[in-house]
Design an enzyme around this catalytic site. Structure first.
Site, PDB file in Angstrom:
ATOM      1  N   ASP A 315     -10.584  41.646  10.397  1.00  0.00           N
ATOM      2  CA  ASP A 315      -9.630  42.732  10.525  1.00  0.00           C
ATOM      3  C   ASP A 315     -10.429  44.029  10.423  1.00  0.00           C
ATOM      4  O   ASP A 315     -11.571  44.030   9.946  1.00  0.00           O
ATOM      5  CB  ASP A 315      -8.592  42.629   9.400  1.00  0.00           C
ATOM      6  CG  ASP A 315      -7.587  43.758   9.452  1.00  0.00           C
ATOM      7  OD1 ASP A 315      -7.189  44.148  10.561  1.00  0.00           O
ATOM      8  OD2 ASP A 315      -7.217  44.268   8.375  1.00  0.00           O
ATOM      9  N   ASP A 507      -7.253  41.381   4.830  1.00  0.00           N
ATOM     10  CA  ASP A 507      -6.619  41.789   3.584  1.00  0.00           C
ATOM     11  C   ASP A 507      -5.173  42.136   3.884  1.00  0.00           C
ATOM     12  O   ASP A 507      -4.800  42.367   5.021  1.00  0.00           O
ATOM     13  CB  ASP A 507      -7.337  43.004   2.982  1.00  0.00           C
ATOM     14  CG  ASP A 507      -7.158  44.239   3.853  1.00  0.00           C
ATOM     15  OD1 ASP A 507      -7.748  44.255   4.950  1.00  0.00           O
ATOM     16  OD2 ASP A 507      -6.405  45.142   3.468  1.00  0.00           O
ATOM     17  N   ASP A 511      -2.163  40.021   7.166  1.00  0.00           N
ATOM     18  CA  ASP A 511      -3.247  39.107   7.534  1.00  0.00           C
ATOM     19  C   ASP A 511      -3.021  37.693   7.017  1.00  0.00           C
ATOM     20  O   ASP A 511      -3.797  36.792   7.350  1.00  0.00           O
ATOM     21  CB  ASP A 511      -4.587  39.628   6.996  1.00  0.00           C
ATOM     22  CG  ASP A 511      -5.082  40.837   7.763  1.00  0.00           C
ATOM     23  OD1 ASP A 511      -4.884  40.864   8.990  1.00  0.00           O
ATOM     24  OD2 ASP A 511      -5.654  41.750   7.145  1.00  0.00           O
TER      25      ASP A 511
END
Length: 641
Positions: A315, A507, A511
């Protein structure tokens, strides 16, 4: 969790009855031999060993019917063959070796699990609640959110809370693996399980013990300790060829010598304890070593997968970037001014749990703007927030979230590291807020370490705009970028990646699905990201990206040690069997020698507790934190909208 330490004698007898029964029979046999009652000694040992062999054979048959070929067949044949040729003392030693395997594993696993056990044993037990002018002692489990607690010097913080005093230092090493003290200021989060410094402080509890950070980590540790790696069963892959080779060697020795005793002498050296014990000990050691670095790995299977990672997906916001955005520009559309646009956006963001919302509110507060209450507010996860303020419907979030109302928000030009928050008022585009979220200084070094460890492909999967995502990716040398993704899109993207196994690092709540879908999911910074932590296979308690590479490094070292231990046991057994095939190792000596093979394999497996000494490079941000004497900001990671 059940302790793996060797218990006191009365408890040990109950826990390992076969071990003590075998020892008693052995003493009885020796006593009979001492009074020249050889026949009685032979019958006593043979009947007992034969009964154990039959019991083991029954379990072996059940396993074979279930399609599970194990190594028990070698032990059964070794016991029966030694009885048949009159080597009843060797038969007893084999029984003792088999029955003592669990106790030996418990002892070795107790050493390997030291870091995990230490974490469990340090759970906060007591708290001190301030009531008027009195301090009331109570159990930590009785603390409720809102209670004002006194934490004395060198005491454990019992629950998560907010610091009420101007400043304090806390030792968070048991949570994050960082040995330097963490400096906290008034209003910042204090984590349960951290140790207060030299001055008494006051905190306001924000959670019960069950919902606090320390207990979350304890729950992860308990889950990790209860797991069993596929590699633990890898010994079964060796079972059939090793069994066949052992029986072939023993049969050839018998045929060549004409002595049936040679068959038994070879097989006593083929007993399977090193294969059955070494792998579990190695993986428990690897999990313990990971915990020492602030990485909670939920199971040995995760360590094995980490060792084989070929693709790493990340991410962006809060993972590759610092996750601490700051407002850098306000671009209003007429008739709004900068302050009006920021005030409206911040008023709506009061009702969002997103850290971008916190950044907008902080910027409004810095300008002295007054925030208005909402009559209605609703947050759309990963997209933004909508609120009814002063009779007007305000939307703040992604460009497409604003466009869904019929507005036509213009694409905001951004510099590297910047991201845009779009604002709509009553279905019309009202302007954008530009925030800057810089790349972590250790991000590039972490990707370099992962490539050195054999990870061939780096991918960015983010919900942010393409322009921002590509600028960050270019800075880090990432060529595969997918931007503007919803949680379901990330899951599909991970499933489509060709290089397996795939590691996903992220995080935040958004996610959680993709962390669960990846071959290995790692949640960054367990603080505030409960859903991500629960979905992930491993959790990095500190907000430190470099520990992703540490986790892969530990996985690879653990897998090497486990495989080496299994192969060491096999190699030593094969060499000794060849020596015994020529009649140089009597049955009793062979059975005793096999115990040394067990010990060698287990001691080798314990090397998983200690790595080769390598630790991936740190970025400038970490070095700055060390100079300042702090571990991190304690702010919640930013899930990308």
């Amino acid at each position: 969790m059940r302790s793996r330490k060797i218990p006191r004698i009365p408890d040990a007898v109950r826990r390992y009855p076969l071990v003590f029964a075998t020892l008693l029979i052995g003493l009885a046999v020796l006593a009979l031999l001492a009074v020249d009652a050889g026949t009685a000694a032979a019958w006593t040992a043979s009947l007992y060993a034969g009964a154990v062999a039959l019991q083991t054979a029954a379990g072996m048959v059940r396993n074979i019917r279930a399609g599970k070929w194990g190594l028990d067949i070698l032990a059964v044949i070794a016991i029966l063959s030694t009885i048949a040729v009159g080597e009843y003392l060797a038969a007893l030693i084999i029984v003792l070796m088999l029955s003592g395997g669990e106790a030996l594993e418990d002892y070795a696993a107790g050493r390997a699990r030291s870091e995990l056990d230490a974490l469990l044993e340090r759970a906060p037990q007591q708290a001190h609640r301030l009531e008027a002018d009195a301090v009331v002692d109570l159990a930590a489990t009785d603390v409720r959110p809102g209670d004002i607690l006194l934490v004395r010097p060198a005491e454990l913080v019992p629950v998560d809370g907010i610091l009420l005093d101007p400043a304090a230092e806390f030792d968070e090493s048991s949570l994050t693996g960082e040995s330097l003290p963490a400096l906290r200021s008034a209003g910042e989060t204090v984590l349960s399980g951290s140790v207060n410094g030299t001055a008494a402080v006051r905190i306001r509890a924000t959670a019960t013990t069950a919902d606090s950070q320390y207990q979350r980590i304890v729950a992860l540790v308990q889950e990790a300790a209860a797991s069993r790696a596929p590699l633990v069963r890898l010994a079964d892959r060796y079972a059939l060829p090793f069994t066949g080779l052992s029986l072939l060697t023993a049969g050839a020795a018998w045929l060549a010598s004409g002595d049936p005793g040679r068959f038994a002498e070879v097989l006593v050296l083929a007993t399977p304890c090193p294969l059955l014990i070494a792998a579990p000990v190695a993986f428990m050691g690897g999990m313990s070593r990971a915990a020492r670095h602030g990485i909670i790995v939920k199971g040995g299977a995760t360590l094995e997968q980490l060792a084989r990672i070929r693709t790493a997906a990340f991410d962006k916001t809060g993972t590759l970037t610092s996750g601490r955005p700051e407002l850098v520009a306000v671009h209003p559309q007429p008739p709004f001014t900068e302050d009006e646009l920021l005030a409206l956006a911040a008023s709506a963001e009061q009702y969002s749990s997103h850290v971008l919302a916190a950044a907008v509110q902080s910027a409004a507060a810095a300008r002295g703007l007054t925030l208005l209450p909402a009559h209605y507010a609703s947050e759309a996860a990963t997209n933004g927030v909508e609120a009814l303020i002063g009779g007007r419907r305000i939307r703040v979030g992604k460009q497409r979230f604003i466009a869904a109302t019929g507005a036509a928000p213009a694409e905001q030009a951004l510099q590297p590291g910047e991201l845009a928050v779009y604002v709509g008022v009553e279905g019309s585009f009202a302007g954008t807020l530009v925030l800057s979220d810089t790349v972590r200084p250790n991000a590039a070094a972490t990707l370099t370490d992962l490539r050195r460890l054999g990870v061939r492909s780096m991918v960015m999967l983010t919900g942010d705009a393409a322009g921002t995502a590509h600028s960050v990716a270019q800075e880090l040398g990432i060529t595969q970028v997918s931007a503007g993704l919803l949680p379901a899109d990330k899951v599909r993207a991970v499933a489509a990646l060709p290089g397996r196994p795939v590691l996903m690092v992220g995080d935040g709540v958004n996610d959680a699905p993709v962390l669960a879908a990846a071959d290995v999911g790692i949640a960054m910074g367990a603080r505030g990201a409960t859903a991500a932590g629960e979905s992930a296979d491993a959790v990095i308690a500190a907000d430190d990206l470099s520990r992703v590479a540490v986790a892969v490094d530990i996985g690879q070292h653990t897998l090497r040690v486990a495989l080496q231990s299994i192969r060491l046991g096999i190699a030593l057994s094969l060499v000794l069997m060849l020596v015994a095939a020529f009649g140089y190792i009597p049955a009793v000596a062979g059975a005793l020698t096999q115990e040394l093979v067990d010990l060698a394999a287990i001691l080798n497996a314990l090397r998983a507790l200690h790595g080769p000494g390598h630790r991936p490079a740190r970025g400038a941000e970490r070095h700055k934190d060390r100079r300042a004497g702090i571990m991190g900001s304690g702010r919640r990671p930013v899930p990308g909208r």
